[in-house]
Every structure is written in structure tokens, then in C-alpha cells.
Design an enzyme around this catalytic site. Structure first.
Site, PDB file in Angstrom:
ATOM      1  N   LYS A   1      39.745   7.629  16.261  1.00 49.70           N
ATOM      2  CA  LYS A   1      39.593   6.775  17.436  1.00 49.70           C
ATOM      3  C   LYS A   1      38.124   6.441  17.704  1.00 49.70           C
ATOM      4  O   LYS A   1      37.791   5.305  18.081  1.00 49.70           O
ATOM      5  CB  LYS A   1      40.231   7.448  18.650  1.00 49.70           C
ATOM      6  CG  LYS A   1      41.746   7.557  18.524  1.00 49.70           C
ATOM      7  CD  LYS A   1      42.363   8.449  19.577  1.00 49.70           C
ATOM      8  CE  LYS A   1      43.873   8.549  19.392  1.00 49.70           C
ATOM      9  NZ  LYS A   1      44.488   9.507  20.337  1.00 49.70           N
TER      10      LYS A   1
ATOM     11  N   ASP B   1      42.053  13.150  14.618  1.00 52.48           N
ATOM     12  CA  ASP B   1      42.596  12.036  15.398  1.00 52.48           C
ATOM     13  C   ASP B   1      41.528  11.443  16.320  1.00 52.48           C
ATOM     14  O   ASP B   1      41.368  10.221  16.389  1.00 52.48           O
ATOM     15  CB  ASP B   1      43.794  12.517  16.219  1.00 52.48           C
ATOM     16  CG  ASP B   1      44.370  11.420  17.097  1.00 52.48           C
ATOM     17  OD1 ASP B   1      45.031  10.521  16.562  1.00 52.48           O
ATOM     18  OD2 ASP B   1      44.145  11.458  18.326  1.00 52.48           O
TER      19      ASP B   1
ATOM     20  N   VAL C   1      44.040   3.380  20.115  1.00 54.44           N
ATOM     21  CA  VAL C   1      43.146   4.197  20.948  1.00 54.44           C
ATOM     22  C   VAL C   1      43.636   4.157  22.390  1.00 54.44           C
ATOM     23  O   VAL C   1      43.858   3.084  22.945  1.00 54.44           O
ATOM     24  CB  VAL C   1      41.679   3.688  20.895  1.00 54.44           C
ATOM     25  CG1 VAL C   1      40.762   4.600  21.702  1.00 54.44           C
ATOM     26  CG2 VAL C   1      41.192   3.593  19.450  1.00 54.44           C
TER      27      VAL C   1
ATOM     28  N   GLY D   1      52.488   9.117  24.915  1.00 58.47           N
ATOM     29  CA  GLY D   1      53.759   8.789  25.552  1.00 58.47           C
ATOM     30  C   GLY D   1      54.391   7.582  24.904  1.00 58.47           C
ATOM     31  O   GLY D   1      53.697   6.676  24.443  1.00 58.47           O
TER      32      GLY D   1
END
Length: 336
Positions: free
Chosen positions: A223, A219, A151, A314
Site C-alpha cells: 500500500k 501488505d 488502499v 470489510g
């Protein structure tokens, strides 16, 4: 000096990012934590390389970059056809790191824990669907099961909720937890079509080739359930209300933007409730993030409102969360 051996399972973007951090900050970890981290095996989708004395991470990264696969590395290291379960069963390591998207990884997570190995993962489905069992075995065997990067990438919301707010009762959490949908909605507000925004997100590596998990809210639902699991109790994913962004009118998004509000896919997590749906937010709302940023607003009885914001995607950002958990696991603490 404490020496820790590591099995790294998954050597795509996140796996190579983790290897780069371990390589580049090797001396830093020795000096700060008195910790020598040795990677003894690396597994990608084609092969496993294994050396009990430690793999040269620089060479592993060069091989992956040059050939795209570890199966071509046959000079210095033995190349094995071992799957994840076999790695856990046959290779002697202290910590197993799962940075795959294997939806069936629970089986080998449990095997690792039962064998007394710590597990660190960025893989969401095991934490969503098997949290109770994984935590039970982790507790019985007294080895950490850590999943910070599931998360908000490396932004430490899991650590915050598990170890920092010990006196507080959490009342609810509001979150914008999916960077792909934020990027798309932000781009539509600024004039792009939905299709153009999605294509750009894919070109930049923000969206997957198959973006359905993001677009449909799955998604963010994963989370939200993980946050419920650690804040309240294990939650049945089937009971989550999930509404994605695929049905939103582009005209409505831009109209709201002109009026001074933004549209974001927002998660609401309360005791017994996980709700994911697009919401209209004032531009000055702490949830009105741009780009791929993630944010969570935590409401508690003592502290009131706490906002935590950071990168939600990222390679190096996700690697930050994974490697932080590797260090916690290596120091044999669940909540460092």
C-alpha cells in the site's frame, strides 16, 4: 441510458460483495448516473458463467451461497472452464473487474487494456510491480485503469491524491494502512496475548488463515508503494524498508499503553522513500486508530495537513471502492 457490460473475475467475499451492491443499487445507478450496468460473466476459482444478455445476480449469489461454487450452476446458464486470461480474450465486455489475489494478474490486465477494455481492481501486486506499464497502455488506449480499493478499502485516498489535490505538492504521507495489525496491537494493549489476538482476528475474518503478509508488514508495504506510485513516481518495492510486528514485545506494548501511547504499524511515504515499521504514538495522534480503521495524514505545501480516515477492511467497504471505480470506468473518465 448508457449500458455497460462487465466481466467480474473473482467471486469470493469481495466479488460477492460487489455483486450485491450492483444488484441492490441497480435502480439508484440508473437514476443518478443514467447507467445500466450488466454483468455478462462471473468467474470464480472453479468455473465461468457467461450470458451476453446479462446474468441474474440474485441467482448467482444464491448459487454461490448454497453450493460454494459456480460450477454447480448448470440449468439456466452455460458453465465454462475459462481462466481469467481467456475471459478477457473471449468475452465481450466493456469493463473487466479483478477482485482476485492473483499475483500474475498483470498479464491479463494488460490484455484487457490492449483490447480497449477498462480495468478495475482491488488486487495490489499488479499496481505495485507493473504500475508504469499498466498506466502507459491505459493512456495509449485511452481506457481507465482504476484501483481505489487497493488502499484503505473504500476510503477514497486514491481518488483524493489523483484528482482532488491538483494544485498541491505532496511532501509526505503518514499512514496506518493495515487493519489486521491495528486490531492485533489494540487487543494486546487491552490485555490479550499476541496469539489470542491473532486467533480472534482470524475468527472474525479480519486476518487471513496465513496472516504473514499482514504480520510481516508486506501488505502495508504494498500500500505504501502504491501511494508513492501515484503521488511521486513508480517505486521499486525491493527498496522499501519493511519491518513487521511479529518481533514486538507484548510487555512493551502494554507498558507504552499505560504511559499514554499506542503502538501502530505506520507507513511513511516521501519522495524516493517507503518505510513501514511499528511506531509509538501519542493517544491523541490522528494515527492512533483502533479496531480495523485505516488513516492517512497527508502533508502538502498549500493545504498543510489533511487527515482521511475510514474503514480499511470489510466486504461492503471494499465493494464501495470497487463499485465507485466501476462507475468511473463506465462513464469513461479516469478521475471522476
Amino acid at each position: 441510458m448508457k449500458e455497460i457490460s462487465l466481466s467480474l473475475i473473482g467471486f469470493g467475499n469481495v466479488g460477492t460483495g460487489v455483486a450485491e451492491v450492483l444488484l441492490n443499487k441497480h435502480q439508484y445507478f440508473k437514476e443518478k448516473y443514467n447507467l445500466e450496468i450488466k454483468v455478462v460473466s462471473i468467474t470464480d476459482s472453479t468455473a465461468t458463467i457467461w450470458d451476453p444478455n446479462g446474468i441474474n445476480l440474485k441467482e448467482a449469489l444464491e448459487t454461490k451461497e448454497s453450493f460454494g461454487s459456480l460450477k454447480f450452476w448448470g440449468n439456466e446458464y452455460e458453465v465454462y472452464e475459462l481462466g481469467a486470461y481467456e475471459v478477457v480474450e473471449e468475452i465481450d465486455s466493456d469493463v473487466v473487474v479483478d477482485v482476485t489475489n492473483d499475483k500474475n494478474a498483470t498479464k491479463w490486465h494488460l490484455k484487457a487494456l490492449k483490447n480497449g477494455k477498462s480495468v478495475v481492481t482491488s488486487n495490489k501486486p499488479p499496481v505495485v510491480f507493473s504500475y508504469r506499464e499498466l498506466l502507459r497502455v491505459s493512456s495509449e488506449k485511452d481506457v481507465p485503469y482504476l484501483f481505489e480499493a487497493t488502499v484503505m478499502a473504500g476510503t477514497p485516498i486514491i481518488h483524493l491524491l489523483r484528482s482532488a489535490l491538483l494544485a498541491d505538492s505532496i511532501e509526505r504521507i503518514w499512514g496506518v494502512l493495515n487493519g489486521t495489525t491495528t486490531f492485533i496491537l489494540n487487543a494486546v494493549e487491552e490485555g490479550m496475548s499476541f496469539e489470542e489476538a491473532l486467533k480472534k482476528a482470524q475468527e472474525l475474518g479480519i486476518a487471513e488463515r496465513d496472516p504473514s503478509n499482514d504480520i510481516k508488514g508486506i501488505d502495508a508495504g504494498y500500500k505504501g508503494v502504491i501511494l508513492h506510485n501515484i503521488t511521486f513516481y513508480p517505486f521499486d518495492f525491493k527498496k522499501a524498508y519493511i519491518e513487521g510486528i511479529e518481533g514486538i514485545s507484548e510487555e512493551k506494548i502494554r507498558e507504552n499503553f499505560k504511559k499514554g501511547s499506542v503502538t501502530r504499524l505506520v507507513a511513511l511515504v516521501e519522495d524516493g522513500k517507503v518505510e513501514i515499521k511499528p511506531r509509538e504514538l501519542p493517544m491523541d495522534s490522528p494515527l492512533a486508530v483502533k479496531g480495523t480503521s485505516n488513516v492517512a495524514l497527508i502533508e502538502s505545501d498549500l493545504l498543510g495537513e489533511l487527515v482521511i480516515r475510514g474503514a480499511g477492511a470489510g466486504i461492503k467497504e471494499t465493494a464501495s471502492g470497487v463499485v465507485s471505480d466501476i462507475i468511473r470506468a463506465s462513464l469513461k473518465t479516469k478521475y471522476l
